[in-house]
Design an enzyme around this catalytic site. Sequence first.
Site, PDB file in Angstrom:
ATOM      1  N   HIS A  66      37.420  36.832  43.946  1.00 37.72           N
ATOM      2  CA  HIS A  66      37.141  35.654  43.556  1.00 37.72           C
ATOM      3  C   HIS A  66      35.208  35.276  43.571  1.00 37.72           C
ATOM      4  CE1 HIS A  66      36.560  31.225  42.003  1.00 37.72           C
ATOM      5  NE2 HIS A  66      37.811  31.994  40.888  1.00 37.72           N
ATOM      6  N   GLU A 122      45.012  34.887  38.466  1.00 40.34           N
ATOM      7  CA  GLU A 122      45.461  35.476  37.878  1.00 40.34           C
ATOM      8  C   GLU A 122      46.676  36.517  37.841  1.00 40.34           C
ATOM      9  OE1 GLU A 122      43.395  35.058  34.923  1.00 40.34           O
ATOM     10  OE2 GLU A 122      41.384  35.386  35.071  1.00 40.34           O
TER      11      GLU A 122
HETATM   12  N1  COA Z   1      39.606  44.882  44.028  1.00 35.17           N
HETATM   13  C1  COA Z   1      38.575  46.065  44.771  1.00 35.17           C
HETATM   14  N2  COA Z   1      37.480  45.528  45.300  1.00 35.17           N
HETATM   15  C2  COA Z   1      37.183  44.142  45.012  1.00 35.17           C
HETATM   16  C3  COA Z   1      37.875  43.578  44.591  1.00 35.17           C
HETATM   17  C4  COA Z   1      38.855  43.821  43.918  1.00 35.17           C
HETATM   18  N3  COA Z   1      39.852  42.825  43.219  1.00 35.17           N
HETATM   19  N4  COA Z   1      37.015  42.301  44.124  1.00 35.17           N
HETATM   20  C5  COA Z   1      36.080  42.041  44.813  1.00 35.17           C
HETATM   21  N5  COA Z   1      36.020  44.104  45.369  1.00 35.17           N
HETATM   22  C6  COA Z   1      34.939  44.302  46.347  1.00 35.17           C
HETATM   23  C7  COA Z   1      33.635  44.067  45.085  1.00 35.17           C
HETATM   24  O1  COA Z   1      33.857  45.597  45.258  1.00 35.17           O
HETATM   25  C8  COA Z   1      32.804  44.051  45.984  1.00 35.17           C
HETATM   26  O2  COA Z   1      32.263  45.682  46.845  1.00 35.17           O
HETATM   27  P1  COA Z   1      30.412  45.586  47.424  1.00 35.17           P
HETATM   28  O3  COA Z   1      29.874  44.638  48.388  1.00 35.17           O
HETATM   29  O4  COA Z   1      30.666  47.221  48.041  1.00 35.17           O
HETATM   30  O5  COA Z   1      30.051  45.975  45.781  1.00 35.17           O
HETATM   31  C9  COA Z   1      33.161  43.496  47.203  1.00 35.17           C
HETATM   32  O6  COA Z   1      34.195  43.364  47.095  1.00 35.17           O
HETATM   33  C10 COA Z   1      32.508  42.101  46.661  1.00 35.17           C
HETATM   34  O7  COA Z   1      33.214  42.193  45.826  1.00 35.17           O
HETATM   35  P2  COA Z   1      31.864  41.141  44.186  1.00 35.17           P
HETATM   36  O8  COA Z   1      31.756  41.556  43.736  1.00 35.17           O
HETATM   37  O9  COA Z   1      30.566  40.255  45.279  1.00 35.17           O
HETATM   38  O10 COA Z   1      32.757  39.482  44.539  1.00 35.17           O
HETATM   39  P3  COA Z   1      32.167  38.389  43.345  1.00 35.17           P
HETATM   40  O11 COA Z   1      32.624  37.433  44.132  1.00 35.17           O
HETATM   41  O12 COA Z   1      30.914  38.995  42.856  1.00 35.17           O
HETATM   42  O13 COA Z   1      33.246  39.212  42.830  1.00 35.17           O
HETATM   43  C11 COA Z   1      35.545  39.398  41.403  1.00 35.17           C
HETATM   44  C12 COA Z   1      34.478  38.450  41.909  1.00 35.17           C
HETATM   45  C13 COA Z   1      36.608  37.964  40.752  1.00 35.17           C
HETATM   46  C14 COA Z   1      34.852  39.235  39.546  1.00 35.17           C
HETATM   47  C15 COA Z   1      36.466  39.904  42.144  1.00 35.17           C
HETATM   48  O14 COA Z   1      37.032  40.077  42.901  1.00 35.17           O
HETATM   49  C16 COA Z   1      37.292  41.378  40.944  1.00 35.17           C
HETATM   50  O15 COA Z   1      36.238  41.829  40.168  1.00 35.17           O
HETATM   51  N6  COA Z   1      38.565  41.053  41.149  1.00 35.17           N
HETATM   52  C17 COA Z   1      39.045  41.843  39.838  1.00 35.17           C
HETATM   53  C18 COA Z   1      39.495  41.127  39.373  1.00 35.17           C
HETATM   54  C19 COA Z   1      40.351  40.176  38.174  1.00 35.17           C
HETATM   55  O16 COA Z   1      41.070  39.848  39.457  1.00 35.17           O
HETATM   56  N7  COA Z   1      39.629  38.832  37.824  1.00 35.17           N
HETATM   57  C20 COA Z   1      39.841  37.065  37.992  1.00 35.17           C
HETATM   58  C21 COA Z   1      39.329  37.517  38.327  1.00 35.17           C
HETATM   59  S1  COA Z   1      39.372  35.110  38.522  1.00 35.17           S
END
Ligand code: COA
Length: 384
Positions: free
Chosen positions: A263, A321
């Site tokens: 998140h 979710e």
């Molecule tokens: N599965 C695999 N890897 C994940 C992940 C997941 N669910 N969530 C984060 N990561 C990884 C990212 O690839 C990133 O890796 P990097 O540093 O090598 O690029 C690292 O963890 C940090 O992620 P980041 O994208 O900076 O986190 P964020 O805070 O920007 O993203 C989300 C948050 C929700 C977009 C992300 O966790 C995600 O895509 N989750 C899956 C989709 C989801 O469940 N969405 C509903 C949200 S309520």
Amino acid sequence: MSGRENGFVPGLEGVVAAQTRLSHVDGGAGELIVAGFPVEELARRATFEEVVYLLWHDALPDVRELADLRGALARWRPLPRATLELLRAAASEGTPPMDALRMAASTASLRDRDASVNGDTAREDALAVVARFPTIVAAYRRLLDGEEPVDPDPRLGHAANYLYMLNGEVPGQGSVRALETYLNTVADHGLNASTFAARVIVSTRSDLVSAVVGALGALKGPLHGGAPGPALDVVFEIGEARRAEAVLREKLERGERLMGFGHRVYKVRDPRADVLGTAAELLYATDGDEALYELALEVERAAVALLSEHKPGRNLQTNVEFYTALLLHGLGLPTELFTLTFAVGRVAGWTAHCFEQLERGRLIRPQSEYVGERDREWVPSEGR
Ligand code: COA
């Protein structure tokens, strides 16, 4: 000067753009406070109508105030004939459900004069959208299935009516409580993209229906309205607990993200995941497929363990979710209605933010940094 030196913050991350009494998201502590209450308490104890009243008035309703709100919602719940005709036309074209909800939401400006609230247009707009969202969603679902819409029953509450209008049967208490828990949990969540969009629109002194239609547009995008559907697809794809680790590991190795985990704001377990997980446990134990719930628990355990291996120190945990998908599926809702059901809950927050913005807010008008050309020479079209 460019970028941050100029005050430019991509995505407005970390920028405080409003003061609110409605909700507070503490991502470090994993807490969500809604109008002074921990979300856990509202989710467990309140009816959806009580949450709507709380958000609109910053106080819980007494018995009479609650009865008045229930009565007003009942009066506003039926759809005008024109809205139904629009939904019929949309269904015959196979319009995607979120687009149908957006189009039908606009018709909330059609007024039933009997339901007028002393000419308070903003209050009437808010009642119209909150009351009619479930009617629109349920009617559209039935029309898509080739069935006639079911009229709302004025004796039933908001959550019960939604299930009744979808299925044509008065739902059991367990289902009503589970849906109410969901709607209360998602009713408000700080200055998320759709709420911000709504506040921007009414900050110009525009009307609440316009603000809610704009908010729906923001919610529709996959980066916001979320994808609880895909989280459920993964559970089904895994099928048996013993396959969870291998399937998830393979996804991570292919560079895929595990849906329902991680998140932007919460850096610990999303408190809404706990609330909805408990509600799902209860629902599946009483009228559901208990094996599916057990499988989801195994998938969650395997995902959290693999993510801590995959991104050590990131603490990637279950988000809202994952259990939304399980809970709404357990209530018999099809995947394509998950985001619309989110809107049925969140419209309470959108309208409350509109009232707050109208009362205290200033026109929202940030600036942009110009990074285009300067001193271009005008060349007539035949010379370009
Ligand atoms: N599965 C695999 N890897 C994940 C992940 C997941 N669910 N969530 C984060 N990561 C990884 C990212 O690839 C990133 O890796 P990097 O540093 O090598 O690029 C690292 O963890 C940090 O992620 P980041 O994208 O900076 O986190 P964020 O805070 O920007 O993203 C989300 C948050 C929700 C977009 C992300 O966790 C995600 O895509 N989750 C899956 C989709 C989801 O469940 N969405 C509903 C949200 S309520």
